[in-house]
Design a protein around this motif. Structure first.
Motif, mmCIF file in Angstrom:
data_model
loop_
_atom_site.group_PDB
_atom_site.id
_atom_site.type_symbol
_atom_site.label_atom_id
_atom_site.label_comp_id
_atom_site.label_asym_id
_atom_site.label_seq_id
_atom_site.Cartn_x
_atom_site.Cartn_y
_atom_site.Cartn_z
ATOM 1 N N VAL A 125 0.964 -1.240 -0.140
ATOM 2 C CA VAL A 125 0.095 -0.013 0.166
ATOM 3 C C VAL A 125 0.968 1.345 -0.062
ATOM 4 O O VAL A 125 1.808 1.320 0.614
ATOM 5 C CB VAL A 125 -0.905 0.075 1.314
ATOM 6 N N GLN A 126 0.551 2.210 -0.777
ATOM 7 C CA GLN A 126 1.511 3.330 -0.876
ATOM 8 C C GLN A 126 0.771 4.663 -0.792
ATOM 9 O O GLN A 126 -0.578 4.860 -1.193
ATOM 10 C CB GLN A 126 2.164 3.537 -2.375
ATOM 11 N N TRP A 127 0.827 5.631 0.176
ATOM 12 C CA TRP A 127 0.334 6.634 0.374
ATOM 13 C C TRP A 127 1.428 7.688 0.536
ATOM 14 O O TRP A 127 2.016 8.275 1.464
ATOM 15 C CB TRP A 127 -0.469 6.757 2.042
ATOM 16 N N GLY A 128 1.453 8.608 -0.806
ATOM 17 C CA GLY A 128 2.637 9.605 -0.641
ATOM 18 C C GLY A 128 3.941 8.884 -0.625
ATOM 19 O O GLY A 128 4.268 7.973 -1.347
ATOM 20 N N TRP A 129 4.554 9.255 0.340
ATOM 21 C CA TRP A 129 6.051 8.730 0.530
ATOM 22 C C TRP A 129 6.004 7.553 1.511
ATOM 23 O O TRP A 129 6.979 6.712 1.516
ATOM 24 C CB TRP A 129 6.833 10.001 1.504
ATOM 25 N N LEU A 130 5.032 7.063 2.003
ATOM 26 C CA LEU A 130 4.713 5.813 2.748
ATOM 27 C C LEU A 130 4.554 4.827 2.085
ATOM 28 O O LEU A 130 3.472 4.595 1.251
ATOM 29 C CB LEU A 130 3.680 6.160 3.816
ATOM 30 N N THR A 131 5.266 3.617 2.084
ATOM 31 C CA THR A 131 5.096 2.353 1.226
ATOM 32 C C THR A 131 5.131 1.273 2.329
ATOM 33 O O THR A 131 6.227 1.260 3.240
ATOM 34 C CB THR A 131 6.114 2.124 0.157
ATOM 35 N N ILE A 132 4.074 0.558 2.596
ATOM 36 C CA ILE A 132 4.201 -0.264 3.649
ATOM 37 C C ILE A 132 3.227 -1.712 3.113
ATOM 38 O O ILE A 132 2.460 -1.541 2.298
ATOM 39 C CB ILE A 132 3.374 0.054 5.059
ATOM 40 N N THR A 133 3.597 -2.894 3.572
ATOM 41 C CA THR A 133 3.073 -4.222 3.163
ATOM 42 C C THR A 133 1.771 -4.491 3.915
ATOM 43 O O THR A 133 1.458 -3.660 5.001
ATOM 44 C CB THR A 133 4.078 -5.381 3.348
ATOM 45 N N VAL A 134 0.751 -4.992 3.157
ATOM 46 C CA VAL A 134 -0.780 -4.996 3.792
ATOM 47 C C VAL A 134 -0.566 -5.869 5.245
ATOM 48 O O VAL A 134 -1.115 -5.437 6.272
ATOM 49 C CB VAL A 134 -1.462 -5.569 2.881
ATOM 50 N N ALA A 135 0.414 -6.831 5.186
ATOM 51 C CA ALA A 135 0.747 -7.513 6.376
ATOM 52 C C ALA A 135 1.137 -6.708 7.595
ATOM 53 O O ALA A 135 0.703 -6.926 8.789
ATOM 54 C CB ALA A 135 1.531 -8.770 6.015
ATOM 55 N N ASN A 136 2.145 -5.825 7.458
ATOM 56 C CA ASN A 136 2.588 -4.943 8.280
ATOM 57 C C ASN A 136 1.569 -4.064 8.688
ATOM 58 O O ASN A 136 1.644 -3.825 9.889
ATOM 59 C CB ASN A 136 3.852 -4.351 7.668
ATOM 60 N N LEU A 137 0.778 -3.370 7.627
ATOM 61 C CA LEU A 137 -0.420 -2.723 8.022
ATOM 62 C C LEU A 137 -1.441 -3.218 8.906
ATOM 63 O O LEU A 137 -1.931 -2.577 9.987
ATOM 64 C CB LEU A 137 -0.954 -1.989 6.882
ATOM 65 N N LEU A 138 -1.682 -4.363 8.717
ATOM 66 C CA LEU A 138 -2.536 -5.087 9.538
ATOM 67 C C LEU A 138 -2.074 -5.212 10.868
ATOM 68 O O LEU A 138 -2.921 -5.162 11.856
ATOM 69 C CB LEU A 138 -3.046 -6.546 8.947
ATOM 70 N N VAL A 139 -0.913 -5.570 11.158
ATOM 71 C CA VAL A 139 -0.301 -5.919 12.567
ATOM 72 C C VAL A 139 -0.236 -4.589 13.131
ATOM 73 O O VAL A 139 -0.423 -4.451 14.721
ATOM 74 C CB VAL A 139 1.229 -6.314 12.216
ATOM 75 N N ILE A 140 0.017 -3.625 12.502
ATOM 76 C CA ILE A 140 0.140 -2.147 13.296
ATOM 77 C C ILE A 140 -1.485 -1.874 13.859
ATOM 78 O O ILE A 140 -1.509 -1.348 14.804
ATOM 79 C CB ILE A 140 0.603 -1.004 12.325
ATOM 80 N N LEU A 141 -2.298 -2.041 12.920
ATOM 81 C CA LEU A 141 -3.695 -1.804 13.040
ATOM 82 C C LEU A 141 -4.030 -2.278 14.254
ATOM 83 O O LEU A 141 -4.914 -2.090 15.154
ATOM 84 C CB LEU A 141 -4.742 -1.764 11.838
ATOM 85 N N LEU A 142 -3.754 -3.704 14.247
ATOM 86 C CA LEU A 142 -4.032 -4.584 15.409
ATOM 87 C C LEU A 142 -3.667 -4.280 16.816
ATOM 88 O O LEU A 142 -4.129 -4.283 17.791
ATOM 89 C CB LEU A 142 -3.783 -6.213 15.089
ATOM 90 N N MET A 143 -2.299 -3.888 16.779
ATOM 91 C CA MET A 143 -1.611 -3.400 18.087
ATOM 92 C C MET A 143 -2.313 -2.134 18.412
ATOM 93 O O MET A 143 -2.379 -1.718 19.845
ATOM 94 C CB MET A 143 -0.163 -3.248 17.516
ATOM 95 N N ILE A 144 -2.598 -1.151 17.728
ATOM 96 C CA ILE A 144 -3.336 -0.044 18.057
ATOM 97 C C ILE A 144 -4.549 -0.329 18.565
ATOM 98 O O ILE A 144 -5.156 0.329 19.421
ATOM 99 C CB ILE A 144 -3.365 0.924 16.764
#
Length: 57
Positions: A18-37
């Motif tokens: 997933v890319q938002w401007g300068w931020l590029t992150i894998t979907v798996a890492n994004l899901l882990v971060i959202l679950l931690m939040i």
């Protein structure tokens, strides 16, 4: 022997990205971060269990 070493040193594909401007992150890492939040927010909002009440003697 050398071909086995070269085959083992190739990078593994990261999966969807997933890319938002300068931020590029894998979907798996994004899901882990959202679950931690979500767990952090739940830990702030849920009440602590009440201490057991002592019986009068």
């Amino acid at each position: 022997m050398i071909t086995q070493y070269l085959a083992a040193s190739q990078p593994v594909p990261a999966g969807p990205v997933v890319q938002w401007g300068w931020l590029t992150i894998t979907v798996a890492n994004l899901l882990v971060i959202l679950l931690m939040i979500a767990v952090f927010v739940l830990a702030l909002l849920l009440p602590f269990p009440a201490p057991p009440e002592e019986e009068d003697r």
